[in-house]
Scaffold this motif. Structure first.
Motif, PDB file in Angstrom:
ATOM      1  N   PHE A  37       0.850  -1.177   0.000  1.00  0.00           N
ATOM      2  CA  PHE A  37       0.000   0.000   0.000  1.00  0.00           C
ATOM      3  C   PHE A  37       0.887   1.228   0.000  1.00  0.00           C
ATOM      4  O   PHE A  37       2.074   1.152   0.294  1.00  0.00           O
ATOM      5  CB  PHE A  37      -0.906   0.008   1.237  1.00  0.00           C
ATOM      6  N   ARG A  38       0.309   2.361  -0.315  1.00  0.00           N
ATOM      7  CA  ARG A  38       1.062   3.604  -0.240  1.00  0.00           C
ATOM      8  C   ARG A  38       0.154   4.731   0.225  1.00  0.00           C
ATOM      9  O   ARG A  38      -1.060   4.687   0.041  1.00  0.00           O
ATOM     10  CB  ARG A  38       1.695   3.949  -1.585  1.00  0.00           C
ATOM     11  N   GLN A  39       0.774   5.729   0.817  1.00  0.00           N
ATOM     12  CA  GLN A  39       0.025   6.878   1.298  1.00  0.00           C
ATOM     13  C   GLN A  39       0.809   8.138   1.030  1.00  0.00           C
ATOM     14  O   GLN A  39       1.920   8.314   1.538  1.00  0.00           O
ATOM     15  CB  GLN A  39      -0.277   6.749   2.788  1.00  0.00           C
ATOM     16  N   GLU A  44      -5.560   9.337   1.377  1.00  0.00           N
ATOM     17  CA  GLU A  44      -5.794   8.084   2.059  1.00  0.00           C
ATOM     18  C   GLU A  44      -4.811   7.020   1.568  1.00  0.00           C
ATOM     19  O   GLU A  44      -4.276   7.105   0.467  1.00  0.00           O
ATOM     20  CB  GLU A  44      -7.233   7.610   1.830  1.00  0.00           C
ATOM     21  N   ARG A  45      -4.623   6.028   2.423  1.00  0.00           N
ATOM     22  CA  ARG A  45      -3.781   4.914   2.028  1.00  0.00           C
ATOM     23  C   ARG A  45      -4.456   4.170   0.880  1.00  0.00           C
ATOM     24  O   ARG A  45      -5.652   3.899   0.920  1.00  0.00           O
ATOM     25  CB  ARG A  45      -3.568   3.988   3.221  1.00  0.00           C
ATOM     26  N   GLU A  46      -3.662   3.828  -0.141  1.00  0.00           N
ATOM     27  CA  GLU A  46      -4.234   3.170  -1.297  1.00  0.00           C
ATOM     28  C   GLU A  46      -3.516   1.859  -1.604  1.00  0.00           C
ATOM     29  O   GLU A  46      -2.309   1.713  -1.370  1.00  0.00           O
ATOM     30  CB  GLU A  46      -4.208   4.078  -2.534  1.00  0.00           C
ATOM     31  N   ALA A  92       5.226   8.676  -2.192  1.00  0.00           N
ATOM     32  CA  ALA A  92       4.391   8.273  -1.057  1.00  0.00           C
ATOM     33  C   ALA A  92       5.249   7.492  -0.070  1.00  0.00           C
ATOM     34  O   ALA A  92       6.388   7.123  -0.376  1.00  0.00           O
ATOM     35  CB  ALA A  92       3.223   7.404  -1.521  1.00  0.00           C
ATOM     36  N   TYR A  94       5.488   3.922   1.394  1.00  0.00           N
ATOM     37  CA  TYR A  94       5.050   2.605   0.972  1.00  0.00           C
ATOM     38  C   TYR A  94       5.103   1.639   2.154  1.00  0.00           C
ATOM     39  O   TYR A  94       6.096   1.594   2.890  1.00  0.00           O
ATOM     40  CB  TYR A  94       5.936   2.090  -0.165  1.00  0.00           C
ATOM     41  N   TYR A  95       4.019   0.874   2.286  1.00  0.00           N
ATOM     42  CA  TYR A  95       3.885  -0.067   3.383  1.00  0.00           C
ATOM     43  C   TYR A  95       3.661  -1.474   2.838  1.00  0.00           C
ATOM     44  O   TYR A  95       2.920  -1.651   1.860  1.00  0.00           O
ATOM     45  CB  TYR A  95       2.683   0.282   4.258  1.00  0.00           C
ATOM     46  N   SER A 109      -7.360  -2.355   2.957  1.00  0.00           N
ATOM     47  CA  SER A 109      -6.316  -2.273   3.978  1.00  0.00           C
ATOM     48  C   SER A 109      -6.816  -2.790   5.329  1.00  0.00           C
ATOM     49  O   SER A 109      -6.011  -3.302   6.126  1.00  0.00           O
ATOM     50  CB  SER A 109      -5.822  -0.837   4.119  1.00  0.00           C
ATOM     51  N   TRP A 115       1.427  -4.871   9.706  1.00  0.00           N
ATOM     52  CA  TRP A 115       1.950  -3.801   8.867  1.00  0.00           C
ATOM     53  C   TRP A 115       3.402  -3.489   9.223  1.00  0.00           C
ATOM     54  O   TRP A 115       3.797  -3.576  10.391  1.00  0.00           O
ATOM     55  CB  TRP A 115       1.119  -2.527   9.064  1.00  0.00           C
ATOM     56  N   GLY A 118       6.797   1.371   7.085  1.00  0.00           N
ATOM     57  CA  GLY A 118       6.763   2.211   5.907  1.00  0.00           C
ATOM     58  C   GLY A 118       8.133   2.695   5.490  1.00  0.00           C
ATOM     59  O   GLY A 118       9.054   2.817   6.299  1.00  0.00           O
TER      60      GLY A 118
END
Length: 125
Positions: A37-39, A44-46, A92, A94-95, A109, A115, A118
């Motif tokens: 995911f990335r934010q 919002e986190r996507e 962003a 990244y997670y 998510s 998690w 990041g």
């Protein structure tokens, strides 16, 4: 319990590549779907993509399809995100995340139990 640690972020020019790594702990790493995911700031986190635990097709967001590739090495408890042709809009944090959800929920998510902290990716134009 799974602990995840991302690495490989950095600052690159548009069009360049980066490879992120996510190292996991625990002997059950291979039983998890591993998502990225990335934010971006103010957003919002996507969902970026996911590699599934059972060897099914890897799934990507439309925004990164054909540019990003996810792979995993279960022997090393590591999942990778190869990012090519980077764009400024890819900037962003990244997670990586681990979950055991069904296919229909891999983009959400909320369905991931674990998690990482990041890693920042910055792409300049």
């Amino acid at each position: 319990q799974v602990q995840l640690v991302e690495s490989g972020g950095g600052y690159v020019q548009a069009g360049e590549s980066l490879r992120l790594s996510c190292a996991g702990s625990g002997r059950t790493f291979s039983t998890y779907n591993m998502g990225w995911f990335r934010q971006a700031p103010g957003k919002e986190r996507e969902f970026v993509g996911v590699i599934r635990r059972n060897g099914g097709p890897t799934i990507y967001a439309d925004s990164v399809k054909d540019r990003f590739t996810i792979s995993r090495d279960n022997a090393k408890n590591t999942v990778y995100l190869q990012m090519n042709s980077l764009k400024p809009e890819d900037t962003a944090v990244y997670y990586c995340a681990a979950g055991t959800q069904v296919l229909s929920a891999v983009r959400s998510s909320e369905m991931y139990a674990y998690w990482g902290q990041g890693t920042q990716v910055t792409v300049s134009s």
